[in-house]
Design a protein around this motif. Sequence first.
Motif, PDB file in Angstrom:
ATOM      1  N   ASP A   1       0.798  -1.085   0.044  1.00 56.88           N
ATOM      2  CA  ASP A   1       0.010  -0.028   0.155  1.00 56.88           C
ATOM      3  C   ASP A   1       0.852   1.284   0.041  1.00 56.88           C
ATOM      4  OD1 ASP A   1      -2.286  -1.628   0.243  1.00 56.88           O
ATOM      5  OD2 ASP A   1      -2.403  -1.535   2.054  1.00 56.88           O
TER       6      ASP A   1
ATOM      7  N   TYR B   1      -2.292   3.547  -6.404  1.00 52.70           N
ATOM      8  CA  TYR B   1      -1.898   1.958  -6.115  1.00 52.70           C
ATOM      9  C   TYR B   1      -0.914   1.586  -7.098  1.00 52.70           C
ATOM     10  CZ  TYR B   1      -4.222   1.232  -1.621  1.00 52.70           C
ATOM     11  OH  TYR B   1      -4.800   1.080  -0.238  1.00 52.70           O
TER      12      TYR B   1
ATOM     13  N   GLU C   1      -3.254  -5.042  -5.535  1.00 44.29           N
ATOM     14  CA  GLU C   1      -4.628  -4.563  -4.843  1.00 44.29           C
ATOM     15  C   GLU C   1      -5.399  -3.751  -5.766  1.00 44.29           C
ATOM     16  OE1 GLU C   1      -6.657  -3.849  -1.274  1.00 44.29           O
ATOM     17  OE2 GLU C   1      -5.038  -5.111  -1.731  1.00 44.29           O
TER      18      GLU C   1
ATOM     19  N   LYS D   1      -7.421  -6.613  -7.870  1.00 45.19           N
ATOM     20  CA  LYS D   1      -8.326  -7.174  -6.849  1.00 45.19           C
ATOM     21  C   LYS D   1      -9.691  -6.261  -7.125  1.00 45.19           C
ATOM     22  CE  LYS D   1      -8.509  -6.794  -2.472  1.00 45.19           C
ATOM     23  NZ  LYS D   1      -8.019  -7.018  -0.966  1.00 45.19           N
TER      24      LYS D   1
END
Length: 1957
Positions: free
Chosen positions: A1114, A1147, A1592, A1595
């Motif tokens: 992150d 991200y 991330e 996803k």
Amino acid sequence: MAHNKARADVENILKKLRDEPVGTEGVNDRVLVLPFDYLMSIGRHQDGKLHWFCEQSDAVAIEAATFLLRLFAYRNERVDSWKKRLIYCLHGCSACVRSFVEVKYTSRSTYFGTFLEEVVWGFWAEFDKWLAKSTREALAKAGVTAESRKSLADAPAAIVYLMVSTLPALEDSNMVNLIETHCPPSRIFEWPVDPPPPGIILLLMHDSQHVRHWAKSQMTPCKPMTKDQFSKSYELSLDAIIASIASNDRSFFPGALVDRSKAAPVISFVSANPDTIWSGMATLFRILPPECLVNSSIPFKQMDLRRMVLGHLHDNADHFVDVLRCTVYLIKKLGSSTWVGASEDYPKIVFDAIKDNPAFSKLLALPEAVSEKPWFLNWFAEYLRTLWETPVFGDVLAKIIGFMFDELQHERFEKSRPTVTAAAFRLLSAVAHKCATEKASGQYAALTHVIDVHSEFLVAVAIGREYSKPNWNHCREAALVLLRQLFNADVDNLASTVANLANALPPVTSPTIPIFQPVRIQLWERAYSTLQANDGQGTELLLTVVSRIWYIDQLNKQAFTSSKLPLLTNTTTKETFDSTVDNVNHAMSVFRSGFLDSLSKYANYTSSTKILEFLQRENIVKYLIASMFSPVEHLHVAAQALVGQAFDVDDRVDCFRALLENLPGASLQGIMEVLESFNEFAPSITEACSVSKSLVRCMTDIIDVMCNRSNGLLLNSRHVLGGLIALEDQNIPPLATELPKMWKLMTNAIAVIFRRTPLWAPYFDSNSMVEWMRDALIFGRDLLAERRCFESAALGTSNQSFMDKSPRKLSKVGRRMVDGLQNVLLELTRWLRLTDEELLHQSFTLLQSLLDCFRETRIPPNPEAVTKLTKFIDDGRSNGARSVYTRLDSSRLSRLEEALGMFDDQEIEIISRKVRSQPFATKPEPQKKHTGFSTQPKFVKQPVAGQKSLNRVVEKSDGKTPKPIANAPSVSSGASSKAPSHEDKTRSSIVLPSRVAGAPKYEGGRKVSASEPSGKDLASSQSSSSDDDDDDDEPGGGGLDSLSKLQRSPKKSARTAERRQIKIMEPVGQVSRAVQDRRRKREDAHRISMRLKPDISPLHRTILSWNYDHDGPDPPFVGQKPTLRRVPERFHDYQEYRELFEPLLLYESWSQIMKSKEETQIESYGCKIVSRQFTDDWLDLDVSIEEAVKKDWYLGDADVVLLRKDAGSKSIMGKASGFKRTPLGLQMAIRCFIVMQSCDPGLHANTTWRISKVFSLTTLHREYAALMSLPYYDLSEQIIKPRLSSVPPFETSEVKRAMSSFQVNEPQAKAILASMKTDGFSLIQGPPGTGKTWTICGLVGAFLSYRRKAATVITAGRTSDGSERQPPRKVLVCAPSNAAIDELAKRLVEGVRDSNGVRIVPKVVRIGADTSMNISVRDISLDSLVELKLNSKDNDIKGTKPTGTEIAVLRTEIETVKRLKQQKQEELANIHDNASKCMALEKEIERLNSKRMTLSQQVDQLRDKQRSDTRALDAARRKFRHEVLNEADVICGTLSGTGHEQLEQFEFEMVIIDEAAQSIELSSLIPLKYNCNRCIMVGDPQQLPPTVLSPEATKWGYDQSLFVRIQKHNPAAAHLLSIQYRMHPEISHLPSRIFYDRRLTDGRDMAKKTSQPWHTHPTFGVYKFFNVTRGREEQGLAHSLLNKAECQVILAMFDRLRLEFSSVSFDFRVGIISMYRAQVMELRRTFKDKYGPDILNIVDFNSVDGFQGQEKDIIILSCVRAGPGVQSVGFLADTRRMNVAITRARSSLFIVGHAPTLERSNATWKQIVEDARTRHSLLEVDVADFRSAAGGRISKRPQKLPLPTEEGMNLPEMTPTDLVTPKAFIQSQVQAQSSAPVGNGDSLAKLSTAALTSSESSEVQTAKRTISEENDSARPPLKVRKTEDLPSNKVAVKRPKPPASIFIPKKPSRPNASTSK
């Protein structure tokens, strides 16, 4: 009170008596008594004396005392008392005596006016006797008697003064005896100085020497008397002198007739000695007024003292000296009146009398003759002045100079020769000065003649070696002064003539033709030839004079010609004009002919120490700087040689640096004087191109010296120009005033150039004009970029670097500097009429920078300039006007209109409402929606949606001046050299507004206009509280003190504040159409600006605020972490769209940073921070690298770098905003974002750091820009809320015609027809081998067929040159990867079919970096096509030769020459008594110096040429780049590449995106910003997805393409290309059944076309699944997997295949692929070990991702995953990768894997295994099976199952019978002769016409996809998306060949109505 009344009564009586005098009988008692009583009532003064006649008495008392003098005739007691008081007064005050003597004579016409003259004379005779008696008594009382020893000096001064003030007293023998015997030894100081007592002049002629001496001492301090002062008493004394002299010698006065009866009294003591007389006369003549020198008093009226004096000039006795003195006084006093009544030759006679008098020659032998200025030589100037207007002036001048230069130069006058010569020079100087002052042409000619005659002697004395002895020094100085005067006169003559010539040219209607006075050519030539090498004074003279006209170059005969004077009909007058021009040019050549040689000799033969001393002389530095600025080569080369020798430097820029470093005050003054001269000269001259060019060249160097980020003097706090050290010269003003003044002068100079250039342009070749005009524009831009540097230096007053901080509000100095740019802006508007595209580009760039400057400083631009710019916009957009007034294209017009809109304050107001304030805090409030842009807890004021951002607003609540909006957007990116694009906004808020400024709103699926009320609340934001209320400096904290406040944290506020909001108000009443049109245009311009140039600074703020050392998936957000959400199929509005995609993009950005950390070796270099400067929250650093770096290491504007102090220490990221290679190293500009003061890791000036590149923001920039500009897209609504139109119906004939014309099959034809009929989005799904590329070619052919032809604007009255032709309508073709777009471009350039079936070759341009392209398309790359044009024979610029090497060679030679010279100088210093050797060495040194100067000049020329060539090449590239793009039909590029700004000036009606399913959504938005109304996306969602690094983001659906999201809305609307032409039917069966629901069919005869010899072999065949039962997966490198058993099986299989079919060549036909990188590496190693490294070039080993888009005859797929415990196959289960893997084969597909593992781990793999088993294609193998004779264990050949065909699927038969595969068709048509190219033989169509063979195509290795090397069972893999950037060069708008003028005429002829029709 009574006294005042008595005074008034007396005053009235005396006034009456003065005006109306009365005699004795008219005087009654009252008349006498009142004045008497008043006078007698006056008491003594404070000094104890009684004052009746002097200034210490009042006026009434003086008048009373004068009137009462008549009392002397009365006898009584009261009269006696009056006499006593009178004597007391006269014996006590000398001033009263002086006034008394005057009133004796003045009262005769007033109070004594009624008496007869004889009575009056008798009265005063008695009075004088009484006074004489009283005087004797007083002297006796004082002890001065005949017997006493006391002198008159011991008596009261007033008594002695009275004694010599009256003539009767000097006639008294007793009084004379007292004077003779008791003469004062010295001057009596108590006497009044002026005028002397009348009797003293008589004593000048006394026989006694002592008396004469005392009389002279009393007269010495006296000034010459005026006419008024020379009263009757003096006249009587003068008459007495003349009478006394005449009585002794009548011959003394030639021609005088003396009448003794009326003669003045004869004074006995007057001497008869001529020497005594003339000595006294000389003293007397000094004080006599001019009026008494011509005529004496009445008795001697006929006596003329003038003739008396001149008549004695022949006397050769000793008294000749005094006669000459009298003559001098006479001439001075009378001037030209000296010769009144005399003959014309009389002055010459007088001079001859003097020069021929032996006594005059004796004077030259006196000691006085060797003094500096003897009086008997200096009088010639006065003598000549008296003859100034006479005809004999020239003759007398020649006589005098000849006498002094010839006769008096005889050896007998050896000692006095220097004095005589100096006097002659001073005389000539006086004449020259008078000639210059009075502009006397006749006298000037006489002087010139004399100078020409004696020029050799003059020059020899001034600068010759023979007159260099000490006794000639003062003479040499006088000669130099004269020479300077004469040269200056010539220079002034030339300058004034040039000005007069300019004033005679139009627009002057009645010109006066100037006459050029001849210059002293002989004198100039002698001066240059005589000057000695080490003569500093002579060198100074020539430098001083010649540098005065540094700005005048040879007059251009085109500009200065009589042909421009049509009103003059006189041929002689025109010839005079032309000859004057020729004479001026010749004179300039003479003036400068020897200048270079003279200064060079001085530099060569003078030591550096002495030259430095020379530079210290007054104004020398100014003269040198002026010469260095000169456009004349001789001048600037000579000055540079002198400076170079002084400071041991060579280049021009180094010379300027040396002067500014060592002599800053004088240098700065010199530069400013140069600018002042230019600003005065250039506006008044007909043309000043050469001096303007020189000025720009030198000022560019000076700006670099002062502001260079590595060693600029203004940035060096230790240097005087850094503002921290006081100037040594106290006379030089401080930098606080000088730098702003210099800035003002520079801006004025630029404005002058901009204003005057259109008038100069017609006289010069367009190419040369373009070159220097371009340099002037670039200089203006460079200067503007250094505004803050100048401002900071002017404010720098402390020991802290002034660049550390900068005020957010504008200082007074800064305001004045910005105001100085107003005139530049106004004059620059003229250049928008330019026809040359390069100049127009540079002009517009500077215009952008100026408007940005005004916007940033919140100063409104000049209203007149705004009006002109608005007119340009209006004219540019009106029909046909653009070809007349400006050639700005629509894109630049929109940007200009948007920029001007920021200053519009007439259409908006501020609406206030109460809201709860949100104070600044370190921790923000948690929000429901968050994007992750937590740059700093500050809020930004945002405009209401649908409204354009403006710079100024109007408050209706009060009348106060409105303030600009803090976050007004920039005009354009890159406009400011300091700040990168889009970073000049205020910082982003934590909670971004719900909508973007100007974005359209959507409610209920419809677009709501900006002015339409919305059902939702308006978004609000809090305005910044940091705005300042005034622009002045804060009191008490000026300079650096006030800057410290910027670092303090803002204070919290608990007060409830009004939040301002900007809202467009509906017009009250009827708004004029003009206002509505302007509003509409401004809104359109704003939309265009926001669509093309959105603000991307929030992205920079966020990324640069991250901690690079943070570890984790992150990002290290500052503040609250954003909430991620899955990408939905539809969005409610744009705000939701932005809030969802922004965090995902961040991200992905962080993942790219993390990936950069994993690189094995990161290049880092030591760097030094040169300076730093805060701009709001940004910290701008100037960084230099001096150590060696790799040749290809550079920083682009989108590169992010890391600065780290030491290993493991705190670091900070920054963005590069500038990069430059210099001889001293690399210079970079880095911009950092400081969230809080504590976040600064210590980025201070002069600290060292390590710098390394992290990653490039190029793609992220463009993706984020697309996200921000989305609401301004025409297709934005369909993107936010997808909708696909249903497939339109087609007629069968229409489809067949399309199939025939475009040579496509039925699905392809339908897709083409439907896409061309559909606005918005069209989706074409193309499974492998179905001809996606061919379909795209069909789409391009259809577009080219149906597009409208480009129109040409025709303007009546003007011949069209083609420049007005609009560019052809274009199609933009793009793809995510370079490999995909290269394949498309290659196919397109081979040709397409139009709607008639005719093959056409479109003009295709591939944009992007050549290095990233396939070699097959590099010929059509933008850079290649530009180079082709550059190297064409029609282009003058063939590309510049590298001059860097030449400069380095020259510098080496210079160093060698300097070393040799040093050796020679040392050798010369050690030689004694060897003259020949010394002379040889001196010549050698001179030769070396000359060579050094030549080399230095070559270096400067090369540097200037390098700079000019580089700029010219850049300009040519911009021009040709625009031409190429403008002429193109199809532009191809990657998705990221299409975001380059060079495409922004074009609009594309249609955009085609290939491989659209492999691009993330934001990338697909990039090409849609070009206002397209049709976007066709071609791709296959069943193949590889977009590559995303961040797991991330993956996803949450960031890897979903826009294609897929839109397809979900209406899957049936996507056009499926269902016929494949790649695979053998046995291969295509599998993907058709599993992935395409059996909709994929085979083309005709595909089995036959793909048949191969090995298909009959039982082991190989077409399709096999080889089950490797013994294989096991292993852990490989980087978390990847490998299976060695499968590698061995594949190797054995390949061996067997080659063995069995040895006659078949398998080179380049086999592809071995795997989904794991470790397996690919293992396969390469295995094959390499057996076959050697060449096998890697024959067999293609690759990952599945990297192989997408390619095909091979044989594909071997290694599955890797195997093992009893393996339950999951990771991303091997990705059906899209499966599809790609099994559809790469044309003839054979061999899958190698472990069937049990695959069957139990994944359902799709289970289907594949079962399908192979069912089709008897599943074989269990081992290595031994391929090495056995049978070739395999399974002897039974599997039975083939029936495969679906086109007939089996019951498809209508619409495929043409002659259909062939796309590649076969291309190969068959390449050589066809019946082609019809779009652009008549254009070179673009000829660049590449032949396609590569399929083997060559498959051989090319392009950018490969990479996959994760992690264990795929742990988490989803990381994937890399490859993108490419475009070259950084900007695109210039194409313009035609320039016409005769490079400016469009201001007033073109307007077409009339009939013509326009």
